[in-house]
Write a protein that holds these residues in place. Structure first.
Motif, short mmCIF file in Angstrom:
data_model
loop_
_atom_site.label_atom_id
_atom_site.label_comp_id
_atom_site.label_asym_id
_atom_site.label_seq_id
_atom_site.Cartn_x
_atom_site.Cartn_y
_atom_site.Cartn_z
N TYR A 1 -16.61 -11.40 -22.97
CA TYR A 1 -16.80 -12.98 -23.28
C TYR A 1 -15.93 -13.08 -24.48
CZ TYR A 1 -21.06 -10.26 -25.04
OH TYR A 1 -21.92 -9.46 -25.61
N GLU A 2 -15.29 -12.37 -25.19
CA GLU A 2 -14.69 -12.78 -26.33
C GLU A 2 -13.09 -12.56 -26.20
OE1 GLU A 2 -17.74 -13.10 -30.08
OE2 GLU A 2 -16.92 -11.11 -29.60
N ALA A 3 -12.84 -11.09 -26.01
CA ALA A 3 -11.35 -10.55 -26.00
C ALA A 3 -10.68 -11.24 -24.69
CB ALA A 3 -11.32 -9.20 -26.06
N LEU B 1 -22.65 -19.45 -28.59
CA LEU B 1 -21.86 -19.92 -29.75
C LEU B 1 -21.47 -18.81 -30.48
CD1 LEU B 1 -22.31 -22.84 -30.84
CD2 LEU B 1 -24.50 -22.33 -32.08
N ASP B 2 -20.21 -18.70 -30.85
CA ASP B 2 -19.45 -17.88 -31.54
C ASP B 2 -19.28 -18.16 -32.81
OD1 ASP B 2 -17.63 -15.57 -31.45
OD2 ASP B 2 -16.25 -17.04 -32.00
N GLY B 3 -19.45 -17.29 -33.69
CA GLY B 3 -19.48 -17.61 -35.23
C GLY B 3 -20.42 -18.36 -35.64
N SER B 4 -21.74 -17.95 -35.09
CA SER B 4 -22.85 -18.85 -35.69
C SER B 4 -23.50 -18.56 -36.80
CB SER B 4 -24.39 -18.59 -34.68
OG SER B 4 -24.34 -17.32 -34.51
N SER B 5 -22.84 -17.41 -37.59
CA SER B 5 -23.37 -17.14 -39.00
C SER B 5 -22.61 -18.24 -40.07
CB SER B 5 -22.88 -15.86 -39.47
OG SER B 5 -21.86 -15.58 -39.28
N CYS C 1 -7.16 -11.70 -40.48
CA CYS C 1 -8.28 -10.53 -40.34
C CYS C 1 -9.16 -10.56 -41.42
CB CYS C 1 -7.12 -9.26 -40.21
SG CYS C 1 -6.43 -8.86 -41.75
N ASN C 2 -10.02 -9.63 -41.40
CA ASN C 2 -11.14 -9.80 -42.44
C ASN C 2 -10.53 -8.61 -43.34
OD1 ASN C 2 -13.14 -9.22 -44.21
ND2 ASN C 2 -14.77 -9.57 -42.54
N GLU C 3 -9.72 -8.81 -44.66
CA GLU C 3 -9.18 -7.99 -45.19
C GLU C 3 -10.19 -7.21 -46.23
OE1 GLU C 3 -5.65 -10.18 -46.74
OE2 GLU C 3 -4.44 -8.60 -46.06
N GLY D 1 -14.34 -1.59 -32.95
CA GLY D 1 -13.75 -3.13 -33.00
C GLY D 1 -15.23 -3.66 -33.04
N LYS D 2 -15.31 -4.76 -33.37
CA LYS D 2 -16.42 -5.74 -33.49
C LYS D 2 -16.59 -6.75 -32.35
CE LYS D 2 -19.12 -9.03 -35.99
NZ LYS D 2 -19.26 -10.17 -36.99
N LEU D 3 -15.47 -7.32 -31.61
CA LEU D 3 -15.77 -8.13 -30.84
C LEU D 3 -15.77 -7.58 -29.36
CD1 LEU D 3 -12.56 -10.17 -32.10
CD2 LEU D 3 -14.91 -10.62 -32.57
N ARG D 4 -16.24 -8.58 -28.42
CA ARG D 4 -16.59 -8.18 -27.12
C ARG D 4 -15.68 -8.42 -26.13
NH1 ARG D 4 -21.91 -5.98 -28.37
NH2 ARG D 4 -22.36 -6.92 -30.36
N ILE E 1 -0.75 -14.03 -36.10
CA ILE E 1 -1.66 -13.14 -35.37
C ILE E 1 -2.98 -12.96 -35.92
CG2 ILE E 1 -0.67 -11.36 -37.01
CD1 ILE E 1 -0.49 -9.17 -34.89
N PHE E 2 -3.90 -12.66 -35.00
CA PHE E 2 -5.12 -12.29 -35.30
C PHE E 2 -5.56 -10.88 -34.93
CE2 PHE E 2 -9.69 -11.91 -34.20
CZ PHE E 2 -10.20 -12.35 -35.20
N LEU E 3 -6.25 -10.10 -36.06
CA LEU E 3 -6.45 -8.80 -35.57
C LEU E 3 -7.84 -8.45 -36.25
CD1 LEU E 3 -3.81 -9.02 -38.08
CD2 LEU E 3 -3.30 -6.78 -36.65
N ARG F 1 -4.90 -16.34 -43.34
CA ARG F 1 -6.01 -17.45 -43.04
C ARG F 1 -7.21 -16.54 -42.25
NH1 ARG F 1 -3.22 -20.10 -45.58
NH2 ARG F 1 -2.49 -22.36 -45.10
N TYR F 2 -8.50 -16.77 -42.64
CA TYR F 2 -9.37 -16.29 -41.84
C TYR F 2 -10.70 -16.99 -42.00
CZ TYR F 2 -12.51 -12.39 -39.98
OH TYR F 2 -13.32 -11.77 -39.01
N ILE F 3 -11.15 -17.54 -40.90
CA ILE F 3 -12.35 -18.35 -40.82
C ILE F 3 -13.59 -17.45 -40.56
CG2 ILE F 3 -13.51 -20.35 -39.69
CD1 ILE F 3 -10.27 -21.08 -39.10
N GLY F 4 -13.45 -16.57 -39.76
CA GLY F 4 -14.86 -15.63 -39.50
C GLY F 4 -15.52 -16.28 -38.12
N SER F 5 -14.86 -17.33 -37.38
CA SER F 5 -15.30 -17.94 -36.42
C SER F 5 -14.22 -17.66 -35.43
CB SER F 5 -15.50 -19.22 -36.34
OG SER F 5 -16.70 -19.35 -36.78
N LEU F 6 -14.29 -16.46 -34.38
CA LEU F 6 -13.08 -16.17 -33.63
C LEU F 6 -12.46 -17.31 -32.97
CD1 LEU F 6 -11.36 -14.02 -32.24
CD2 LEU F 6 -13.18 -13.77 -30.26
N VAL F 7 -13.25 -18.39 -32.33
CA VAL F 7 -12.40 -19.53 -31.80
C VAL F 7 -11.74 -20.16 -32.51
CG1 VAL F 7 -13.25 -21.55 -30.52
CG2 VAL F 7 -14.39 -19.67 -29.95
#
Ligand code: AFP
Length: 325
Positions: free
Chosen positions: A271-273, A112-116, A204-206, A265-268, A253-255, A235-241
Motif C-alpha cells: 500500500y505504499e511502494a 493516513l501516511d506520514g501521520s507523525s 532520503c533520510n540522510e 526498508g521501512k515502506l510497505r 529521486i526518492f530513496l 528535500r525530505y518531508i518525511g511524508s511519503l506522499v
C-alpha cells in the motif's frame, strides 16, 4: 468548463462498462473528503495527538489514523463490488461476503501516511491501490490480496496540503485533481502528468546515511559531488506522499534504503511502494527495490516491507549504473 474526477472516469471508461469502477472510486473520494475535513479542523476540534495505543506494527496510533481508517473501511465496505479491504491499520484483510459475480475488487490502502507529521501541521496523505479479485479467491483469500504490483488496475493518492490533491492512474497516464472546497468536488488540475527525465532534488533520510548499504552511499556521494552532470539539492518531508508528489512534478529521486533498524526498508510493498510505482511508471518514471522493478515483486504477506528507489529515468539509471561499476 470544469472536469470532475467522476466525469473523467466516465469519459475514459470502456463502452458498456457497468459503472462499478466509478462507484468504487466515489467511495474513495468520499472518504478522502471526510478525512480532509477532519484534518482541517483537527487542531480546533481536539482530534490531534495519539490514542495511546499501538497499531499492528507497534507504531503509535494517532486519532486521525483511526478516523481515516474507519472512513475508508466504511465508504468502501458498503459498496457491493468490493470483496476485500487491506489497510495498514488492520492486521488482517477485511474479507466481505460477496459473490464472485458482484464482489470483483480488492482495495489496498494506507489511510493516513506520514501521520507523525500531523501535530506540526505538515502534509500527510492517503494512498490506495485497486486489484481485480483473482480466480479462486473464494477459497483462498490470501491469493486475492497478495498479487504483484503489475496486476493493479488503478492506484492513486491524496495529498492533504495547502490544497487537497488527488492523483491517480488506471493504466492510461496520470491525472491530478484538486479539491475545490467551494463545490466539494475534485476538479482536473494536472492533465497527463509526466515526470521530468532529470530533476534537481534527491530525497532520503540522510540521518540514516551511515547505515545505508554502500551502493546507496556511493550514489548519494556522486549526486552531492555533481558527478552525474547536475547540481542537486536535498528535500525530505518525511511524508511519503508529499515527497513523492514533489518528485513526480519536479523530477529527481526518492530513496528509502535498507537501514540497520529496517533491514528490508521501512515502506510497505502493498500500500505504499506498489501504488506509487504504478503511478511513477505511468508518468514515465521508474521504481525499483534497489535492483528489481517494484511492480515485478510478488508479496508474501500483506504488511511486507521493501526498499524503495523511485523517480525520473535519468536518476534511476544513474543509480543502477553507479552500482554496476
Ligand atoms: P509515519 O506515518 O509514522 O509518519 O511514517 C511515515 C512513513 O511511513 C513515510 O510516509 C515516510 O516516507 C517515512 O515513514 C519516513 O520515515 P523516517 O522517519 O524513518 O524517515
Amino acid at each position: 468548463m470544469i472536469t470532475t474526477l467522476q466525469q473523467h472516469i466516465l469519459q475514459h471508461q470502456t463502452p458498456g462498462a457497468t459503472g462499478n469502477f466509478s462507484w468504487l472510486l466515489s467511495g474513495i473520494t468520499l472518504a478522502t473528503k471526510m478525512i480532509e475535513a477532519k484534518i482541517r479542523r483537527a487542531t480546533l476540534s481536539g482530534d490531534l495527538g495519539s490514542i495511546n495505543q499501538t497499531n499492528v506494527h507497534g507504531e503509535n496510533q494517532q486519532k486521525l489514523d483511526v478516523y481515516a481508517n474507519q472512513a475508508l473501511l466504511h465508504c468502501l465496505g458498503v459498496r457491493d463490488s468490493v470483496v476485500a479491504l487491506v489497510s495498514e491499520e488492520n492486521e488482517e484483510p477485511v474479507i466481505l461476503d460477496r459473490s464472485p459475480e458482484t464482489g470483483k475488487y480488492v482495495i489496498v490502502f494506507d489511510p493516513l501516511d506520514g501521520s507523525s507529521n500531523i501535530d506540526v501541521n505538515v502534509n500527510v496523505g492517503t494512498i490506495f491501490s485497486i486489484f481485480k479479485r483473482s480466480e479462486g479467491a473464494q477459497e483462498d483469500t490470501r491469493r486475492t490480496v497478495l498479487q504483484p504490483g503489475r496486476a493493479q488496475i488503478a492506484a492513486g493518492y491524496v495529498l492533504y496540503g495547502p490544497s487537497t490533491v488527488l492523483v491517480y492512474t488506471f493504466g492510461k497516464g496520470v491525472y491530478g485533481f484538486t479539491l475545490d472546497p467551494t463545490i466539494g468536488a475534485y476538479v482536473l488540475s494536472h492533465e497527463n502528468i509526466v515526470i521530468p527525465r532529470q530533476g534537481n532534488y534527491y530525497s532520503c533520510n540522510e540521518a540514516n546515511l551511515s547505515s545505508f548499504p554502500l551502493k546507496y552511499q556511493r550514489y548519494l556521494e556522486k549526486l552531492r559531488n555533481g558527478e552525474t552532470g547536475r547540481t542537486y539539492s536535498s528535500r525530505y518531508i518525511g511524508s511519503l506522499v508529499a515527497d513523492f508528489h514533489r518528485t513526480i512534478l519536479k523530477g529527481g529521486i526518492f530513496l528509502y534504503p535498507p537501514t540497520h533498524s529496517h533491514p528490508s526498508g521501512k515502506l510497505r510493498l502493498l500500500y505504499e511502494a506498489n501504488p506509487l510505482a504504478f503511478i511513477a511508471e505511468q508518468a514515465g518514471g521508474i521504481a525499483i527495490d534497489g535492483e528489481k522493478p517494484i511492480l515485478s515483486l510478488t508479496p508474501s504477506e500483506i504488511h511486507q516491507r521493501v526498499p524503495l528507489v523511485i523517480g525520473g529515468e535519468s536518476e534511476i539509471k544513474a543509480f543502477v549504473e553507479c552500482n554496476a561499476t
